[in-house]
Design a protein around this motif. Structure first.
Motif, PDB file in Angstrom:
ATOM      1  N   ARG A 137     -67.547  13.329 -37.468  1.00  0.00           N
ATOM      2  CA  ARG A 137     -67.003  12.199 -38.222  1.00  0.00           C
ATOM      3  C   ARG A 137     -65.510  12.373 -38.491  1.00  0.00           C
ATOM      4  O   ARG A 137     -65.086  13.391 -39.028  1.00  0.00           O
ATOM      5  CB  ARG A 137     -67.741  12.110 -39.552  1.00  0.00           C
ATOM      6  N   ILE A 138     -64.745  11.355 -38.112  1.00  0.00           N
ATOM      7  CA  ILE A 138     -63.356  11.252 -38.560  1.00  0.00           C
ATOM      8  C   ILE A 138     -63.254   9.938 -39.316  1.00  0.00           C
ATOM      9  O   ILE A 138     -63.568   8.872 -38.784  1.00  0.00           O
ATOM     10  CB  ILE A 138     -62.362  11.285 -37.384  1.00  0.00           C
ATOM     11  N   THR A 139     -62.868  10.036 -40.568  1.00  0.00           N
ATOM     12  CA  THR A 139     -62.845   8.873 -41.455  1.00  0.00           C
ATOM     13  C   THR A 139     -61.499   8.172 -41.420  1.00  0.00           C
ATOM     14  O   THR A 139     -61.390   6.964 -41.586  1.00  0.00           O
ATOM     15  CB  THR A 139     -63.075   9.340 -42.912  1.00  0.00           C
ATOM     16  N   LEU A 140     -60.465   8.988 -41.227  1.00  0.00           N
ATOM     17  CA  LEU A 140     -59.098   8.531 -41.452  1.00  0.00           C
ATOM     18  C   LEU A 140     -58.165   9.385 -40.612  1.00  0.00           C
ATOM     19  O   LEU A 140     -58.327  10.596 -40.532  1.00  0.00           O
ATOM     20  CB  LEU A 140     -58.783   8.735 -42.944  1.00  0.00           C
ATOM     21  N   TYR A 170     -57.814  21.601 -47.022  1.00  0.00           N
ATOM     22  CA  TYR A 170     -57.292  21.487 -45.662  1.00  0.00           C
ATOM     23  C   TYR A 170     -57.634  22.735 -44.859  1.00  0.00           C
ATOM     24  O   TYR A 170     -57.503  23.863 -45.363  1.00  0.00           O
ATOM     25  CB  TYR A 170     -55.758  21.400 -45.670  1.00  0.00           C
ATOM     26  N   PHE A 171     -58.018  22.522 -43.616  1.00  0.00           N
ATOM     27  CA  PHE A 171     -58.071  23.660 -42.690  1.00  0.00           C
ATOM     28  C   PHE A 171     -57.325  23.307 -41.414  1.00  0.00           C
ATOM     29  O   PHE A 171     -57.093  22.121 -41.126  1.00  0.00           O
ATOM     30  CB  PHE A 171     -59.510  24.117 -42.402  1.00  0.00           C
ATOM     31  N   THR A 207     -52.831  14.294 -39.860  1.00  0.00           N
ATOM     32  CA  THR A 207     -54.064  14.974 -40.272  1.00  0.00           C
ATOM     33  C   THR A 207     -55.254  14.078 -39.934  1.00  0.00           C
ATOM     34  O   THR A 207     -55.131  12.853 -39.884  1.00  0.00           O
ATOM     35  CB  THR A 207     -54.131  15.252 -41.793  1.00  0.00           C
ATOM     36  N   LEU A 208     -56.356  14.722 -39.687  1.00  0.00           N
ATOM     37  CA  LEU A 208     -57.629  14.023 -39.491  1.00  0.00           C
ATOM     38  C   LEU A 208     -58.460  14.256 -40.746  1.00  0.00           C
ATOM     39  O   LEU A 208     -58.583  15.400 -41.198  1.00  0.00           O
ATOM     40  CB  LEU A 208     -58.366  14.590 -38.266  1.00  0.00           C
ATOM     41  N   ALA A 209     -58.996  13.195 -41.308  1.00  0.00           N
ATOM     42  CA  ALA A 209     -59.793  13.354 -42.518  1.00  0.00           C
ATOM     43  C   ALA A 209     -61.276  13.253 -42.207  1.00  0.00           C
ATOM     44  O   ALA A 209     -61.713  12.401 -41.429  1.00  0.00           O
ATOM     45  CB  ALA A 209     -59.415  12.311 -43.556  1.00  0.00           C
ATOM     46  N   HIS A 210     -62.011  14.149 -42.814  1.00  0.00           N
ATOM     47  CA  HIS A 210     -63.467  14.171 -42.710  1.00  0.00           C
ATOM     48  C   HIS A 210     -63.985  13.950 -44.135  1.00  0.00           C
ATOM     49  O   HIS A 210     -64.007  14.871 -44.943  1.00  0.00           O
ATOM     50  CB  HIS A 210     -63.899  15.530 -42.146  1.00  0.00           C
ATOM     51  N   ASN A 211     -64.350  12.727 -44.424  1.00  0.00           N
ATOM     52  CA  ASN A 211     -64.821  12.421 -45.773  1.00  0.00           C
ATOM     53  C   ASN A 211     -66.321  12.650 -45.901  1.00  0.00           C
ATOM     54  O   ASN A 211     -67.082  12.297 -44.991  1.00  0.00           O
ATOM     55  CB  ASN A 211     -64.500  10.968 -46.134  1.00  0.00           C
ATOM     56  N   LEU A 215     -54.234  19.854 -38.435  1.00  0.00           N
ATOM     57  CA  LEU A 215     -54.776  19.822 -39.800  1.00  0.00           C
ATOM     58  C   LEU A 215     -55.962  18.885 -39.945  1.00  0.00           C
ATOM     59  O   LEU A 215     -55.917  17.724 -39.514  1.00  0.00           O
ATOM     60  CB  LEU A 215     -53.719  19.316 -40.772  1.00  0.00           C
ATOM     61  N   TRP A 216     -56.984  19.377 -40.591  1.00  0.00           N
ATOM     62  CA  TRP A 216     -58.123  18.553 -41.025  1.00  0.00           C
ATOM     63  C   TRP A 216     -58.184  18.596 -42.539  1.00  0.00           C
ATOM     64  O   TRP A 216     -58.054  19.663 -43.142  1.00  0.00           O
ATOM     65  CB  TRP A 216     -59.442  19.115 -40.479  1.00  0.00           C
ATOM     66  N   GLU A 217     -58.398  17.435 -43.121  1.00  0.00           N
ATOM     67  CA  GLU A 217     -58.644  17.381 -44.545  1.00  0.00           C
ATOM     68  C   GLU A 217     -60.128  17.074 -44.738  1.00  0.00           C
ATOM     69  O   GLU A 217     -60.643  16.103 -44.172  1.00  0.00           O
ATOM     70  CB  GLU A 217     -57.802  16.278 -45.199  1.00  0.00           C
ATOM     71  N   GLU A 232     -70.459  19.145 -50.701  1.00  0.00           N
ATOM     72  CA  GLU A 232     -70.395  19.031 -49.236  1.00  0.00           C
ATOM     73  C   GLU A 232     -68.993  19.403 -48.724  1.00  0.00           C
ATOM     74  O   GLU A 232     -68.860  19.963 -47.639  1.00  0.00           O
ATOM     75  CB  GLU A 232     -70.799  17.614 -48.805  1.00  0.00           C
ATOM     76  N   VAL A 268     -68.505  22.298 -45.853  1.00  0.00           N
ATOM     77  CA  VAL A 268     -67.773  22.109 -44.595  1.00  0.00           C
ATOM     78  C   VAL A 268     -66.593  23.076 -44.519  1.00  0.00           C
ATOM     79  O   VAL A 268     -66.297  23.635 -43.451  1.00  0.00           O
ATOM     80  CB  VAL A 268     -67.311  20.638 -44.436  1.00  0.00           C
ATOM     81  N   THR A 328     -54.195  10.207 -40.514  1.00  0.00           N
ATOM     82  CA  THR A 328     -52.958  10.040 -41.277  1.00  0.00           C
ATOM     83  C   THR A 328     -51.784  10.485 -40.424  1.00  0.00           C
ATOM     84  O   THR A 328     -51.756  11.606 -39.924  1.00  0.00           O
ATOM     85  CB  THR A 328     -53.011  10.886 -42.565  1.00  0.00           C
ATOM     86  N   GLY A 385     -68.919   8.591 -48.993  1.00  0.00           N
ATOM     87  CA  GLY A 385     -69.086   9.197 -47.652  1.00  0.00           C
ATOM     88  C   GLY A 385     -70.357   8.726 -46.984  1.00  0.00           C
ATOM     89  O   GLY A 385     -71.199   8.108 -47.587  1.00  0.00           O
TER      90      GLY A 385
END
Lengths: 138, 138
Positions: free
Chosen positions: B4-7, A119-120, A79-83, A127-129, A89, A93, B9, A138
Protein backbone atom coordinates in the motif's frame (compact mmCIF):
# COMPACT_ATOMS: atom_id res chain seq x y z
CA UNK A 1 -4.33 15.61 -17.58
CA UNK A 2 -6.26 13.11 -15.53
CA UNK A 3 -5.36 12.98 -11.81
CA UNK A 4 -3.66 9.65 -12.24
CA UNK A 5 -0.42 8.01 -11.16
CA UNK A 6 -0.17 4.48 -12.50
CA UNK A 7 3.28 3.51 -11.35
CA UNK A 8 6.02 4.80 -9.10
CA UNK A 9 9.49 3.79 -10.21
CA UNK A 10 12.34 3.94 -7.73
CA UNK A 11 15.88 4.34 -9.02
CA UNK A 12 18.11 1.77 -7.32
CA UNK A 13 21.81 1.02 -7.27
CA UNK A 14 21.54 -2.75 -6.78
CA UNK A 15 18.43 -4.37 -8.20
CA UNK A 16 18.93 -7.74 -6.47
CA UNK A 17 19.47 -6.11 -3.09
CA UNK A 18 16.41 -3.89 -3.44
CA UNK A 19 14.31 -6.82 -4.60
CA UNK A 20 15.29 -8.76 -1.48
CA UNK A 21 14.44 -5.79 0.72
CA UNK A 22 10.98 -5.24 -0.72
CA UNK A 23 10.01 -8.84 -1.47
CA UNK A 24 11.63 -10.82 1.32
CA UNK A 25 11.89 -8.10 3.93
CA UNK A 26 8.66 -6.16 3.51
CA UNK A 27 6.65 -8.93 1.87
CA UNK A 28 5.52 -7.09 -1.25
CA UNK A 29 4.21 -9.38 -4.02
CA UNK A 30 6.29 -9.66 -7.20
CA UNK A 31 7.40 -12.00 -9.97
CA UNK A 32 10.97 -10.82 -9.39
CA UNK A 33 13.32 -9.42 -11.99
CA UNK A 34 11.92 -9.38 -15.52
CA UNK A 35 12.94 -7.71 -18.77
CA UNK A 36 16.51 -9.01 -18.78
CA UNK A 37 16.16 -9.64 -22.51
CA UNK A 38 16.41 -5.89 -23.08
CA UNK A 39 19.52 -3.80 -22.49
CA UNK A 40 18.61 -1.53 -19.57
CA UNK A 41 15.35 -3.49 -19.35
CA UNK A 42 15.78 -5.40 -16.06
CA UNK A 43 13.07 -4.25 -13.73
CA UNK A 44 11.00 -5.41 -10.77
CA UNK A 45 7.28 -4.68 -10.45
CA UNK A 46 5.14 -4.96 -7.33
CA UNK A 47 1.37 -4.99 -7.50
CA UNK A 48 -0.02 -2.72 -4.82
CA UNK A 49 -3.53 -2.13 -3.57
CA UNK A 50 -6.06 -0.40 -5.82
CA UNK A 51 -4.22 -1.18 -9.04
CA UNK A 52 -1.13 0.87 -8.18
CA UNK A 53 2.28 -0.45 -9.10
CA UNK A 54 5.72 0.10 -7.63
CA UNK A 55 8.81 -0.57 -9.75
CA UNK A 56 12.51 -0.88 -9.01
CA UNK A 57 14.77 0.11 -11.86
CA UNK A 58 18.52 0.72 -11.81
CA UNK A 59 19.38 4.41 -11.67
CA UNK A 60 21.64 3.78 -14.68
CA UNK A 61 18.70 2.45 -16.70
CA UNK A 62 16.48 5.32 -15.66
CA UNK A 63 19.24 7.76 -16.65
CA UNK A 64 19.79 5.98 -19.97
CA UNK A 65 16.09 5.93 -20.80
CA UNK A 66 15.46 9.57 -19.89
CA UNK A 67 18.77 10.89 -21.19
CA UNK A 68 19.58 12.44 -17.81
CA UNK A 69 22.83 11.99 -15.90
CA UNK A 70 22.96 9.86 -12.76
CA UNK A 71 23.35 12.25 -9.85
CA UNK A 72 24.05 11.81 -6.16
CA UNK A 73 21.29 10.45 -3.97
CA UNK A 74 18.91 12.97 -2.47
CA UNK A 75 16.59 11.81 0.28
CA UNK A 76 14.46 14.96 0.32
CA UNK A 77 13.20 14.54 -3.24
CA UNK A 78 10.10 12.64 -2.18
CA UNK A 79 8.53 10.31 0.36
CA UNK A 80 6.10 7.46 -0.01
CA UNK A 81 3.50 7.22 2.72
CA UNK A 82 2.10 3.98 4.03
CA UNK A 83 -0.93 4.85 6.12
CA UNK A 84 -2.27 2.35 8.59
CA UNK A 85 -5.22 2.25 10.96
CA UNK A 86 -3.62 2.51 14.39
CA UNK A 87 -0.53 3.58 16.29
CA UNK A 88 0.18 -0.06 17.08
CA UNK A 89 0.23 -0.88 13.37
CA UNK A 90 2.73 1.94 12.76
CA UNK A 91 5.00 0.36 15.35
CA UNK A 92 4.56 -3.08 13.81
CA UNK A 93 5.46 -1.91 10.29
CA UNK A 94 8.44 0.07 11.57
CA UNK A 95 9.74 -3.04 13.35
CA UNK A 96 9.22 -5.08 10.18
CA UNK A 97 11.15 -2.49 8.14
CA UNK A 98 14.00 -2.43 10.64
CA UNK A 99 14.20 -6.21 10.58
CA UNK A 100 14.29 -6.06 6.76
CA UNK A 101 17.38 -3.85 6.96
CA UNK A 102 15.81 -0.41 6.63
CA UNK A 103 17.49 2.54 8.25
CA UNK A 104 15.17 4.00 10.88
CA UNK A 105 15.39 7.68 10.02
CA UNK A 106 12.89 8.80 12.64
CA UNK A 107 11.31 6.63 15.27
CA UNK A 108 7.54 6.58 15.29
CA UNK A 109 6.18 9.41 17.41
CA UNK A 110 3.32 11.90 17.68
CA UNK A 111 3.13 14.24 14.69
CA UNK A 112 2.35 17.94 14.52
CA UNK A 113 -1.01 17.20 12.86
CA UNK A 114 -2.22 14.97 15.65
CA UNK A 115 -1.22 11.61 14.20
CA UNK A 116 1.61 9.16 14.81
CA UNK A 117 4.34 8.38 12.30
CA UNK A 118 7.91 7.32 11.66
CA UNK A 119 10.30 7.34 8.72
CA UNK A 120 12.48 4.60 7.36
CA UNK A 121 14.83 4.56 4.38
CA UNK A 122 15.17 1.73 1.89
CA UNK A 123 18.59 0.48 0.66
CA UNK A 124 18.82 3.47 -1.70
CA UNK A 125 17.87 6.05 0.88
CA UNK A 126 14.32 6.42 -0.44
CA UNK A 127 12.11 7.61 2.39
CA UNK A 128 8.94 5.89 3.54
CA UNK A 129 6.67 7.41 6.11
CA UNK A 130 4.58 4.95 8.09
CA UNK A 131 1.69 6.92 9.48
CA UNK A 132 -1.52 6.79 11.38
CA UNK A 133 -3.57 9.88 10.66
CA UNK A 134 -6.87 10.15 12.53
CA UNK A 135 -8.23 12.25 9.64
CA UNK A 136 -7.34 9.58 7.08
CA UNK A 137 -8.60 6.24 8.36
CA UNK A 138 -6.33 3.44 7.10
CA UNK B 1 3.49 -4.78 5.44
CA UNK B 2 0.49 -4.37 3.20
CA UNK B 3 1.26 -3.52 -0.46
CA UNK B 4 0.00 0.00 0.00
CA UNK B 5 1.12 3.50 -0.92
CA UNK B 6 -1.35 6.07 0.33
CA UNK B 7 0.40 9.27 -0.61
CA UNK B 8 3.36 10.43 -2.65
CA UNK B 9 4.94 13.60 -1.34
CA UNK B 10 7.18 15.63 -3.63
CA UNK B 11 9.82 17.87 -2.08
CA UNK B 12 9.60 21.30 -3.71
CA UNK B 13 11.61 24.50 -3.53
CA UNK B 14 8.73 26.93 -4.14
CA UNK B 15 5.33 25.75 -2.98
CA UNK B 16 3.35 28.50 -4.77
CA UNK B 17 5.12 27.86 -8.06
CA UNK B 18 4.61 24.10 -7.85
CA UNK B 19 0.96 24.58 -6.92
CA UNK B 20 0.44 26.72 -10.01
CA UNK B 21 2.15 24.12 -12.18
CA UNK B 22 0.07 21.19 -10.97
CA UNK B 23 -3.24 22.96 -10.38
CA UNK B 24 -3.38 25.59 -13.12
CA UNK B 25 -1.06 23.96 -15.64
CA UNK B 26 -1.91 20.28 -15.36
CA UNK B 27 -5.40 20.69 -13.93
CA UNK B 28 -5.04 18.51 -10.84
CA UNK B 29 -7.78 19.07 -8.24
CA UNK B 30 -6.77 20.65 -4.93
CA UNK B 31 -7.89 22.99 -2.16
CA UNK B 32 -4.56 24.79 -2.47
CA UNK B 33 -2.09 25.44 0.32
CA UNK B 34 -3.26 24.30 3.75
CA UNK B 35 -1.56 23.78 7.09
CA UNK B 36 -0.05 27.27 7.32
CA UNK B 37 -1.00 27.36 10.99
CA UNK B 38 1.84 24.93 11.69
CA UNK B 39 5.53 25.74 11.37
CA UNK B 40 6.74 23.59 8.47
CA UNK B 41 3.09 22.60 7.95
CA UNK B 42 2.24 24.34 4.66
CA UNK B 43 1.36 21.64 2.17
CA UNK B 44 -0.72 21.03 -0.94
CA UNK B 45 -2.73 17.85 -1.50
CA UNK B 46 -4.18 16.60 -4.76
CA UNK B 47 -6.81 13.88 -4.83
CA UNK B 48 -5.94 11.37 -7.53
CA UNK B 49 -7.85 8.46 -9.00
CA UNK B 50 -8.50 5.37 -6.86
CA UNK B 51 -8.00 7.16 -3.55
CA UNK B 52 -4.34 7.99 -4.15
CA UNK B 53 -3.01 11.35 -3.04
CA UNK B 54 -0.15 13.51 -4.26
CA UNK B 55 1.35 16.14 -1.97
CA UNK B 56 3.73 19.04 -2.47
CA UNK B 57 5.81 19.91 0.55
CA UNK B 58 8.81 22.20 0.76
CA UNK B 59 12.09 20.30 0.79
CA UNK B 60 12.98 22.27 3.92
CA UNK B 61 9.87 20.99 5.70
CA UNK B 62 10.50 17.44 4.60
CA UNK B 63 14.09 17.73 5.84
CA UNK B 64 12.95 19.25 9.13
CA UNK B 65 10.33 16.60 9.71
CA UNK B 66 12.58 13.67 8.87
CA UNK B 67 15.73 15.10 10.43
CA UNK B 68 17.64 14.71 7.15
CA UNK B 69 19.68 17.43 5.44
CA UNK B 70 18.43 19.08 2.26
CA UNK B 71 20.63 17.80 -0.56
CA UNK B 72 21.03 18.71 -4.20
CA UNK B 73 18.29 17.71 -6.61
CA UNK B 74 18.56 14.29 -8.18
CA UNK B 75 16.31 13.49 -11.10
CA UNK B 76 17.14 9.80 -11.21
CA UNK B 77 15.73 9.06 -7.75
CA UNK B 78 12.29 8.16 -9.07
CA UNK B 79 9.70 8.71 -11.77
CA UNK B 80 5.94 8.91 -11.64
CA UNK B 81 4.16 7.27 -14.54
CA UNK B 82 0.94 8.54 -16.02
CA UNK B 83 -0.39 5.80 -18.26
CA UNK B 84 -2.96 6.63 -20.91
CA UNK B 85 -4.89 4.64 -23.47
CA UNK B 86 -3.38 5.72 -26.78
CA UNK B 87 -0.33 7.27 -28.43
CA UNK B 88 -2.44 10.32 -29.28
CA UNK B 89 -3.25 10.81 -25.61
CA UNK B 90 0.47 10.65 -24.74
CA UNK B 91 1.07 13.46 -27.22
CA UNK B 92 -1.82 15.46 -25.80
CA UNK B 93 -0.59 15.21 -22.20
CA UNK B 94 2.97 16.04 -23.22
CA UNK B 95 1.74 19.18 -25.00
CA UNK B 96 -0.30 20.11 -21.94
CA UNK B 97 2.76 19.68 -19.70
CA UNK B 98 4.93 21.76 -21.99
CA UNK B 99 2.34 24.51 -22.04
CA UNK B 100 2.25 24.37 -18.22
CA UNK B 101 5.98 25.08 -18.16
CA UNK B 102 7.37 21.56 -17.82
CA UNK B 103 10.76 20.76 -19.25
CA UNK B 104 10.40 18.17 -21.99
CA UNK B 105 13.15 15.76 -21.02
CA UNK B 106 12.42 13.25 -23.77
CA UNK B 107 9.93 13.71 -26.55
CA UNK B 108 7.31 11.00 -26.82
CA UNK B 109 8.55 8.13 -28.93
CA UNK B 110 8.40 4.36 -29.32
CA UNK B 111 9.76 2.52 -26.29
CA UNK B 112 11.88 -0.59 -26.07
CA UNK B 113 8.95 -2.57 -24.65
CA UNK B 114 6.67 -1.83 -27.57
CA UNK B 115 4.83 1.17 -26.17
CA UNK B 116 5.06 4.91 -26.66
CA UNK B 117 6.21 7.35 -24.00
CA UNK B 118 7.86 10.64 -23.17
CA UNK B 119 9.31 12.28 -20.06
CA UNK B 120 8.75 15.71 -18.65
CA UNK B 121 10.15 17.36 -15.53
CA UNK B 122 8.17 19.49 -13.09
CA UNK B 123 9.54 22.79 -11.69
CA UNK B 124 11.69 20.82 -9.23
CA UNK B 125 13.08 18.42 -11.79
CA UNK B 126 10.82 15.56 -10.70
CA UNK B 127 10.33 13.22 -13.62
CA UNK B 128 6.99 12.15 -15.02
CA UNK B 129 6.70 9.53 -17.69
CA UNK B 130 3.60 9.78 -19.88
CA UNK B 131 3.13 6.36 -21.39
CA UNK B 132 0.96 4.19 -23.51
CA UNK B 133 1.74 0.55 -22.82
CA UNK B 134 -0.20 -1.97 -24.90
CA UNK B 135 0.18 -4.48 -22.04
CA UNK B 136 -1.33 -2.05 -19.52
CA UNK B 137 -4.51 -0.63 -20.99
CA UNK B 138 -5.03 2.93 -19.68
Amino acid sequence: MKPRITLITLGVDDLEKSLRFYRDGLGLPTDGIIGQEFEYGSVVFFDLEKGMRLALWPRKSLAHDSGLPVTARSATEFTLAHNVSSEAEVDKVMREAEKAGAVIVKKAQATFYGGYAGYFADPDGHLWEVAWNPQWPG
